[in-house]
Each structure stands twice: as C-alpha cells, then as structure tokens.
Write an enzyme that holds these catalytic residues in place. Structure first.
Site, PDB file in Angstrom:
ATOM      1  CB  CYS A   1       2.207 -10.819  13.389  1.00  0.00           C
ATOM      2  SG  CYS A   1       2.970  -9.736  12.195  1.00  0.00           S
TER       3      CYS A   1
ATOM      4  CB  CYS B   1      -7.018 -21.247   7.489  1.00  0.00           C
ATOM      5  SG  CYS B   1      -8.784 -21.605   7.324  1.00  0.00           S
TER       6      CYS B   1
ATOM      7  CB  CYS C   1      -9.542 -18.081   5.545  1.00  0.00           C
ATOM      8  SG  CYS C   1      -8.290 -18.881   4.513  1.00  0.00           S
TER       9      CYS C   1
ATOM     10  CB  CYS D   1     -11.386 -21.809   2.736  1.00  0.00           C
ATOM     11  SG  CYS D   1     -11.138 -21.551   4.507  1.00  0.00           S
TER      12      CYS D   1
ATOM     13  CB  CYS E   1      -8.320 -24.079   3.451  1.00  0.00           C
ATOM     14  SG  CYS E   1      -7.654 -22.423   3.732  1.00  0.00           S
TER      15      CYS E   1
END
Length: 143
Positions: A130, A105, A56, A59, A108
């Site tokens: 996607c 995510c 991510c 984070c 976060c």
C-alpha cells in the site's frame, strides 16, 4: 551478476535534510522524509491503469511496475510485489497502536507506505504493498 538491471541493488543516495526540503514540495517532504500518509482516494495513481514503471519520487529508483499493480479499492496504489527485493527495505512500525511493516526506498530511505499480508487478495504473493502516490513517479511504457 544478473544481466537484468531491474534486479541490481540501487546505489545509495545521500542528501542533507536541507537538500531534501529544497528538492521536494512540502507535501512530498512530509510523506517521503517524515513518514506521513496522504489521504485515501486523493493521490494521482490510486486508480490509474497506465502501463509503466513506478519510480521513487525522491531519488528516481525504479521500485514497482504496472504488471504488479492491482485494484485493492483501499484508496492508495497497491502492488503485490516490488520490481525486485533489493529495491525496497522493510522496517517494523508500531506507531498508531498497531504493528505494521513500513516500506522504504532502499536507495534514499524515503518512506513509501506499508506492506500487508494475508488479506485474501487473489494475487500471487497474498501481499498488498500500500504505497502513497506522492512517493512515486509513473514513467509510462512507450507503445
């Protein structure tokens, strides 16, 4: 508890809107925190074949690997599964006049993209995650 760290659920990450704005570029903030979408075929990873782990961008949580990445020719990076189910969460998205499943995510709550099923890709899951390139950071595998 599993011995493999990739199956562990990530620790929650909490920041204020002001902190996110300081840490992210305006483009990253728009996609990650406001559920925007980058234009197809413009992101850094839509056509990369580098081996590694995709984290991510907000984070640093490990979300996907190159082993699950495939060429869908849709203009965004596509994966047939996340690194582990606990790494992402799903929300119903009925914006733009259609029903979709948003992928975020789990640590976060940043917007990553959407997951689609039943499109006929020859993958083990028949799913296409996607994901916006700008939502990810690729950490190449050392050879």
């Amino acid at each position: 508890m599993s011995e493999k760290s990739e199956t562990s659920i990530p620790a929650p990450v909490s920041r204020t809107d002001e902190e996110w704005r300081r840490e992210l570029t305006p483009e990253e903030y728009h996609v990650l925190r406001q559920a925007g979408t980058e234009r197809p075929y413009t992101g850094k990873y839509w056509d990369t074949h580098t081996a590694g782990v995709y984290k991510c961008r907000a984070c640093g949580t490990e979300l996907f690997t190159s082993k699950e990445k495939f060429d869908s020719h849709c203009g965004w990076p596509s994966f047939f599964a996340p690194l582990a189910e606990g790494r992402v969460r799903y929300l119903r998205d009925s914006t733009l006049g259609m029903e979709r499943i948003e992928v975020r995510c789990a640590a976060c709550d940043s917007h990553l993209g959407h997951v689609f099923e039943g499109e006929g890709y020859p993958t083990p899951t028949d799913q296409r995650y996607c994901i916006n390139s700008i939502s990810l950071t690729l950490v190449p595998t050392e050879e």
